[in-house]
Scaffold this motif. Structure first.
Motif, PDB file in Angstrom:
ATOM      1  N   CYS B  23       0.852  -1.188   0.000  1.00 27.57           N
ATOM      2  CA  CYS B  23       0.000   0.000   0.000  1.00 27.57           C
ATOM      3  C   CYS B  23       0.884   1.233   0.000  1.00 27.57           C
ATOM      4  O   CYS B  23       1.951   1.246   0.593  1.00 27.57           O
ATOM      5  N   GLY B  24       0.410   2.280  -0.651  1.00 26.89           N
ATOM      6  CA  GLY B  24       1.243   3.458  -0.816  1.00 26.89           C
ATOM      7  C   GLY B  24       0.756   4.652  -0.031  1.00 26.89           C
ATOM      8  O   GLY B  24      -0.346   4.670   0.504  1.00 26.89           O
ATOM      9  N   LYS B  25       1.629   5.666   0.016  1.00 24.91           N
ATOM     10  CA  LYS B  25       1.300   6.920   0.698  1.00 24.91           C
ATOM     11  C   LYS B  25       1.298   8.040  -0.335  1.00 24.91           C
ATOM     12  O   LYS B  25       2.311   8.312  -0.977  1.00 24.91           O
ATOM     13  N   VAL B  26       0.140   8.683  -0.452  1.00 25.73           N
ATOM     14  CA  VAL B  26      -0.059   9.697  -1.486  1.00 25.73           C
ATOM     15  C   VAL B  26      -0.140  11.077  -0.838  1.00 25.73           C
ATOM     16  O   VAL B  26      -0.921  11.277   0.091  1.00 25.73           O
ATOM     17  N   LEU B  27       0.665  12.015  -1.347  1.00 26.96           N
ATOM     18  CA  LEU B  27       0.582  13.405  -0.888  1.00 26.96           C
ATOM     19  C   LEU B  27      -0.109  14.210  -1.986  1.00 26.96           C
ATOM     20  O   LEU B  27       0.258  14.112  -3.167  1.00 26.96           O
ATOM     21  N   GLN B 142       9.021  15.184   4.818  1.00 27.82           N
ATOM     22  CA  GLN B 142      10.177  14.333   4.476  1.00 27.82           C
ATOM     23  C   GLN B 142      10.096  13.017   5.240  1.00 27.82           C
ATOM     24  O   GLN B 142      10.289  11.941   4.665  1.00 27.82           O
ATOM     25  N   GLU B 143       9.815  13.154   6.539  1.00 34.30           N
ATOM     26  CA  GLU B 143       9.821  11.962   7.400  1.00 34.30           C
ATOM     27  C   GLU B 143       8.643  11.031   7.114  1.00 34.30           C
ATOM     28  O   GLU B 143       8.682   9.852   7.463  1.00 34.30           O
ATOM     29  N   SER B 144       7.611  11.585   6.504  1.00 30.49           N
ATOM     30  CA  SER B 144       6.419  10.755   6.218  1.00 30.49           C
ATOM     31  C   SER B 144       6.672   9.778   5.084  1.00 30.49           C
ATOM     32  O   SER B 144       5.895   8.847   4.884  1.00 30.49           O
ATOM     33  N   ARG B 145       7.747   9.979   4.321  1.00 27.96           N
ATOM     34  CA  ARG B 145       8.131   9.073   3.222  1.00 27.96           C
ATOM     35  C   ARG B 145       6.949   8.741   2.299  1.00 27.96           C
ATOM     36  O   ARG B 145       6.508   7.589   2.212  1.00 27.96           O
ATOM     37  N   PHE B 146       6.463   9.768   1.653  1.00 26.38           N
ATOM     38  CA  PHE B 146       5.383   9.555   0.683  1.00 26.38           C
ATOM     39  C   PHE B 146       5.927   8.841  -0.554  1.00 26.38           C
ATOM     40  O   PHE B 146       7.125   8.910  -0.851  1.00 26.38           O
ATOM     41  N   ASP B 147       5.027   8.180  -1.282  1.00 27.16           N
ATOM     42  CA  ASP B 147       5.446   7.454  -2.488  1.00 27.16           C
ATOM     43  C   ASP B 147       5.207   8.244  -3.753  1.00 27.16           C
ATOM     44  O   ASP B 147       5.811   7.966  -4.788  1.00 27.16           O
ATOM     45  N   VAL B 148       4.254   9.199  -3.697  1.00 25.01           N
ATOM     46  CA  VAL B 148       3.913   9.945  -4.897  1.00 25.01           C
ATOM     47  C   VAL B 148       3.261  11.276  -4.501  1.00 25.01           C
ATOM     48  O   VAL B 148       2.641  11.368  -3.437  1.00 25.01           O
ATOM     49  N   VAL B 149       3.456  12.304  -5.332  1.00 15.15           N
ATOM     50  CA  VAL B 149       2.712  13.555  -5.179  1.00 15.15           C
ATOM     51  C   VAL B 149       1.665  13.584  -6.292  1.00 15.15           C
ATOM     52  O   VAL B 149       1.979  13.363  -7.457  1.00 15.15           O
ATOM     53  N   LEU B 150       0.415  13.847  -5.902  1.00 16.32           N
ATOM     54  CA  LEU B 150      -0.663  14.000  -6.881  1.00 16.32           C
ATOM     55  C   LEU B 150      -1.070  15.470  -6.863  1.00 16.32           C
ATOM     56  O   LEU B 150      -1.399  16.015  -5.805  1.00 16.32           O
ATOM     57  N   ILE B 167      10.343  12.464  -4.776  1.00 14.32           N
ATOM     58  CA  ILE B 167       9.393  11.386  -5.079  1.00 14.32           C
ATOM     59  C   ILE B 167       8.712  11.692  -6.417  1.00 14.32           C
ATOM     60  O   ILE B 167       8.666  12.843  -6.846  1.00 14.32           O
ATOM     61  N   PRO B 168       8.191  10.646  -7.091  1.00 17.46           N
ATOM     62  CA  PRO B 168       7.570  10.888  -8.403  1.00 17.46           C
ATOM     63  C   PRO B 168       6.268  11.687  -8.305  1.00 17.46           C
ATOM     64  O   PRO B 168       5.645  11.761  -7.248  1.00 17.46           O
ATOM     65  N   LEU B 169       5.907  12.253  -9.448  1.00 16.63           N
ATOM     66  CA  LEU B 169       4.788  13.193  -9.531  1.00 16.63           C
ATOM     67  C   LEU B 169       3.761  12.699 -10.541  1.00 16.63           C
ATOM     68  O   LEU B 169       4.107  12.237 -11.625  1.00 16.63           O
ATOM     69  N   VAL B 170       2.491  12.790 -10.180  1.00 13.43           N
ATOM     70  CA  VAL B 170       1.392  12.491 -11.124  1.00 13.43           C
ATOM     71  C   VAL B 170       0.482  13.713 -11.177  1.00 13.43           C
ATOM     72  O   VAL B 170       0.171  14.295 -10.137  1.00 13.43           O
ATOM     73  N   TYR B 171       0.092  14.114 -12.379  1.00 15.82           N
ATOM     74  CA  TYR B 171      -0.814  15.255 -12.527  1.00 15.82           C
ATOM     75  C   TYR B 171      -2.224  14.795 -12.836  1.00 15.82           C
ATOM     76  O   TYR B 171      -2.429  13.815 -13.564  1.00 15.82           O
ATOM     77  N   SER B 172      -3.183  15.565 -12.324  1.00 24.17           N
ATOM     78  CA  SER B 172      -4.564  15.467 -12.783  1.00 24.17           C
ATOM     79  C   SER B 172      -4.898  16.845 -13.336  1.00 24.17           C
ATOM     80  O   SER B 172      -4.727  17.849 -12.640  1.00 24.17           O
ATOM     81  N   LEU B 173      -5.312  16.923 -14.592  1.00 24.60           N
ATOM     82  CA  LEU B 173      -5.606  18.259 -15.135  1.00 24.60           C
ATOM     83  C   LEU B 173      -6.696  18.228 -16.196  1.00 24.60           C
ATOM     84  O   LEU B 173      -6.889  17.222 -16.889  1.00 24.60           O
ATOM     85  N   ARG B 174      -7.403  19.350 -16.281  1.00 24.06           N
ATOM     86  CA  ARG B 174      -8.372  19.509 -17.357  1.00 24.06           C
ATOM     87  C   ARG B 174      -7.672  20.092 -18.584  1.00 24.06           C
ATOM     88  O   ARG B 174      -7.765  19.559 -19.660  1.00 24.06           O
ATOM     89  N   PHE B 175      -6.934  21.213 -18.371  1.00 23.37           N
ATOM     90  CA  PHE B 175      -6.216  21.862 -19.478  1.00 23.37           C
ATOM     91  C   PHE B 175      -5.363  22.998 -18.914  1.00 23.37           C
ATOM     92  O   PHE B 175      -5.570  23.438 -17.793  1.00 23.37           O
ATOM     93  N   ARG B 426       4.314   1.716  -7.202  1.00 29.14           N
ATOM     94  CA  ARG B 426       4.959   0.398  -7.237  1.00 29.14           C
ATOM     95  C   ARG B 426       6.342   0.441  -7.879  1.00 29.14           C
ATOM     96  O   ARG B 426       7.277  -0.179  -7.418  1.00 29.14           O
ATOM     97  N   HIS B 427       6.442   1.184  -9.011  1.00 36.60           N
ATOM     98  CA  HIS B 427       7.678   1.160  -9.799  1.00 36.60           C
ATOM     99  C   HIS B 427       8.536   2.407  -9.590  1.00 36.60           C
ATOM    100  O   HIS B 427       9.486   2.615 -10.329  1.00 36.60           O
ATOM    101  N   LYS B 428       8.134   3.252  -8.626  1.00 34.39           N
ATOM    102  CA  LYS B 428       8.832   4.513  -8.345  1.00 34.39           C
ATOM    103  C   LYS B 428       8.939   5.381  -9.605  1.00 34.39           C
ATOM    104  O   LYS B 428       9.974   6.006  -9.871  1.00 34.39           O
ATOM    105  N   GLY B 429       7.892   5.400 -10.385  1.00 30.84           N
ATOM    106  CA  GLY B 429       7.850   6.203 -11.613  1.00 30.84           C
ATOM    107  C   GLY B 429       7.274   5.396 -12.757  1.00 30.84           C
ATOM    108  O   GLY B 429       6.779   4.279 -12.559  1.00 30.84           O
ATOM    109  N   ALA B 430       7.327   5.990 -13.947  1.00 32.57           N
ATOM    110  CA  ALA B 430       6.881   5.277 -15.161  1.00 32.57           C
ATOM    111  C   ALA B 430       7.826   5.704 -16.271  1.00 32.57           C
ATOM    112  O   ALA B 430       7.424   6.246 -17.291  1.00 32.57           O
ATOM    113  N   LYS B 431       9.121   5.449 -16.007  1.00 31.07           N
ATOM    114  CA  LYS B 431      10.182   5.926 -16.916  1.00 31.07           C
ATOM    115  C   LYS B 431      10.017   5.393 -18.335  1.00 31.07           C
ATOM    116  O   LYS B 431      10.404   6.047 -19.296  1.00 31.07           O
ATOM    117  N   HIS B 432       9.458   4.190 -18.450  1.00 30.14           N
ATOM    118  CA  HIS B 432       9.326   3.567 -19.779  1.00 30.14           C
ATOM    119  C   HIS B 432       8.313   4.303 -20.660  1.00 30.14           C
ATOM    120  O   HIS B 432       8.209   4.011 -21.841  1.00 30.14           O
TER     121      HIS B 432
END
Lengths: 486, 486
Positions: B23-27, B142-150, B167-175, B426-432
């Motif tokens: 299970c992951g921790k999302v900021l 920092q100490e909370s060790r999140f897995d991803v920023v949304l 930590i890796p970043l994921v965006y949610s956006l309309r435009f 899970r993969h600490k990013g999606a570099k591929h």
């Protein structure tokens, strides 16, 4: 048939009705060898889900074999070409491609490739004529009321059948030379700055000179595609349809393009909503292996011990999935590479022809393969390459990374391929995914008319402003002189 | 808590472990109003699947309300801006955008828009400073060790947090205005010939003059984006990180871009493998409606009968899903439009600001809406528009077509959004999935260096050939003269 089996079949039929509204009828224009092996996985799955699949195959077919028991239907049409001739043509083609193609210059290599491709294309066109000019067969196909044509772009005709039968078209394809078809018919953008063109053996990390090479390949294949269409297909298609058309135009009508790769194998590049990357859809978990394992298709050597069995075919997937398998020596076909990716096995690639050098170049760039040159390699090279992929753990790690990416998709590639074929049958197409670029000419597509117009506007504005300034300046100057005189 | 509930919670936690490995921790760096409503659907689903979600919210937040009971955690930081000030700013902004923005010329309209956007951006930057310059808070994060920023791109800072927390970043956006951000930071191609730029209110079927307009919008927003970055964010980000950087560079590091539309709403256009179109992820089946239904947020009118109830909020989705609902009069927000698409309801659009005119233009082009001008419409116009979408059956049919497309996806948009967030964890990013274009300068990206080099080669070849020919010609001419003399 026992009641149990009748129930199972009934359930499958019902599941098709429940999940999609109705079961569909699929007409398939297949291609031989590995292309057939790949597309057959989709056909088996469609049949499994209760759809009716009919494969158009000629009396000269090689691997597409109606005699093999299967729930797939075959419509065998009489062909002018004999079975042996077709197989002989392939043997000759492979012989040239592997042993006798000039490798010294780009031009010599690709013009020979082009010759071979055109000869192959002529063969396919003969088969195509055997179908579309066979009135009885065409009437039968019309009356069968198919819902979709599934075809491989490497052997044209599927798009003509779809046009004649007035039904939507779905493609399954690995690639066209230089991606020319995906670009010119499918509308897919391929920025040459970071998308290495297929057959170039480049990666997405290119130096300046590699980008120059890539651009030259792009230009070459663009011309090649134009010549190929005009020479072979445009006139034939226009004659059959009774109106001027092109191969490219008919191919551009495809509703969905199922590409037989994925981002475990490809370098990330732009796609379009009607392109689905379904690479490795044929992969499956490994079954246990038999105890003796050896494949050999030639004359049985006299020195062979009695404890060695020879088979014409070994279960490659099961072998790659065996826990003791350390490496895969491969010619680099896409199907085989995907089986190695599926099971996370590093590779020693000895590519022979077509996309194989490119496939191995991809695996090499991703750190999961070592490449050898079939024409110059020694047994020591092979041994060293094997030692490297086995002993240098990075190869195994990278192969496992690709395997993890391959397995970690929101929906399995086979399910995705089947979903979109069913979608096209349910909705009679996928018009909402078709980009408007199909309605533009090439100069409109590149906005050359708009850029020209805007530049003309700017030029006019600059000209008018300068003229006005000059006019005012002269007026002032005149008045100044007049005042001076006065 | 009863044993039953404990079991259910345990099951959810376990399902998270089983399905993804851990299970992951999302900021979360959220944005207010409809953006928050949309992203909260994702957060609720993540929590439901056992992930830990922490939302960074300020003491001045409006809709992001920690007091509402939820399994989402909130990290409330003290802000320099007061809650009322922030809400007042939005009211003022909307007042200008809806009533007081000059509509006579392109330049007047967009420079006013730009002013407002910059003021909004300053507000967001204040909040961002309240977080990243708050040492205690940053240490805690920092100490909370999140897995991803949304994060939502419309309110920058998420990318800075991801960089600082490594930590890796994921965006949610309309435009973003003019898709400038998706293009310049995300690397997404937008061919101006068939992709109407957002805020232009154009469709993908453009006349020549519309394509000219589209190109002008593209150029305008490209300059705007550059100015916006330089003015507001580049210096701030460079100061915080202690090295020269830009907003665009940090945003370009996003692993996945979750776009809040889909091909039921968009016109087909190129995408990249790390862009997922998850529009309508908040939509759900309708629940039965209460018997009395009325929403009103002002002073209760004296003439109101005792049998009429006033509510500050009505269940819009349930109303749209009611079998007797014939049409939807809407301001054209993306969330609302998606609820109408979900239930197949034709629309009368009265757009007010931001993407709303564009959204309604899309629905109009797809034949599912009639558009009215808020500033000039009369009650007769509204009546006529309503009559049209109700009585002309094509509107209902087209809305139903969009609804069918929306429902017929291989995997639901919410599941897809959650899958990719989990994938990144899970993969600490999606570099591929990251295109190599990120490593190119703009002139390399457009192959200008390669084209220049090839043109120079051609020019040199032409020059050398001409010189050789001239040289030979002169030589021959000289010899001719000599021979004549002799």
């Amino acid at each position: 048939m026992s009641m149990k089996w009748i129930s199972v079949l009934l359930l499958l039929q019902l599941s098709c009705y429940f999940s999609s509204g109705s079961c569909g009828k699929v007409l398939v224009w297949p291609t031989e060898y590995s292309h057939w092996i790949n597309i057959k996985t989709i056909l088996d799955e469609l049949v499994q889900r209760g759809h009716e699949v009919t494969v158009l195959t000629s009396s000269a077919s090689i691997l597409v074999d109606p005699s093999k028991s299967s729930a797939i239907k075959y419509e065998v049409y009489p062909a002018h070409l004999l079975g042996n001739d077709f197989e002989d043509f392939f043997r000759k083609m492979l012989d040239i491609l592997i042993y006798n193609i000039p490798r010294d210059t780009f031009w010599a290599y690709f013009s020979q490739m082009q010759e071979i491709f055109w000869e192959y294309s002529d063969c396919i066109q003969k088969f195509c004529k055997d179908v579309v000019l066979n009135r009885k067969l065409m009437t039968k196909l019309q009356e069968s009321r198919f819902d979709v044509v599934l075809a491989d772009t490497i052997g044209p005709c599927g798009e003509l059948l779809a046009e004649l039968l007035k039904i939507p078209l779905v493609y399954s394809l690995r690639f066209s030379p230089g991606y020319a078809l995906e670009k010119h018919s499918g509308g897919l953008p391929f920025p040459p700055s970071y998308v290495p063109v297929i057959l170039s053996e480049l990666s997405d990390q290119m130096t300046f000179m590699e980008r120059v090479k890539n651009m030259i390949y792009v230009l070459y294949f663009d011309f090649w595609f134009q010549a190929f269409n005009e020479k072979s297909w445009d006139r034939f298609y226009s004659e059959v349809l009774g109106r001027p058309t092109t191969l490219s135009e008919l191919m551009g009508k495809a509703q969905i393009w199922l590409i037989r790769t994925y981002w475990d194998f490809e370098f990330p590049r732009p796609l379009l909503p009607n392109f689905e990357f379904v690479g490795g859809l044929h992969c499956k978990p490994a079954k246990p292996l038999p105890k003796v394992l050896w494949r050999f298709d030639g004359k049985k050597p006299d020195t062979l011990g009695p404890n060695t069995q020879l088979y014409k075919w070994i279960p490659q997937n099961d072998l790659l999935g065996h826990p003791k398998t350390k490496a895969f020596v491969t010619h680099g076909g896409t199907n085989g590479i995907y089986e190695a990716i599926h099971h996370g096995i590093p590779m020693v690639g000895i590519p022979l022809f077509a996309d194989q050098p490119d496939n191995i170049a991809h695996m090499k760039a991703k750190g999961a393969a070592v490449s050898l040159d079939f024409h110059t390699m020694s047994s020591t090279d092979l041994l060293n390459a094997l030692r490297m992929v086995i002993n240098d753990t990075s190869y195994k790690e990278n192969a496992m990374t690709l395997s993890r990416i391959h397995h970690d998709q929101p929906i399995k590639p086979l399910d995705r391929a089947v979903f979109w074929i069913k979608f096209v049958m349910r909705h009679k197409g996928a018009k909402h995914l078709r980009p408007a670029s199909h309605d533009l000419t090439w100069f409109q597509y590149h906005s050359l008319d708009v850029i020209g117009f805007l530049l003309a506007c700017v030029a006019t504005a600059v000209f008018v402003t300068t003229q006005c300034c000059l006019f005012c300046y002269r007026k002032c100057a005149k008045r100044g002189k007049k005042e001076k005189k006065e």
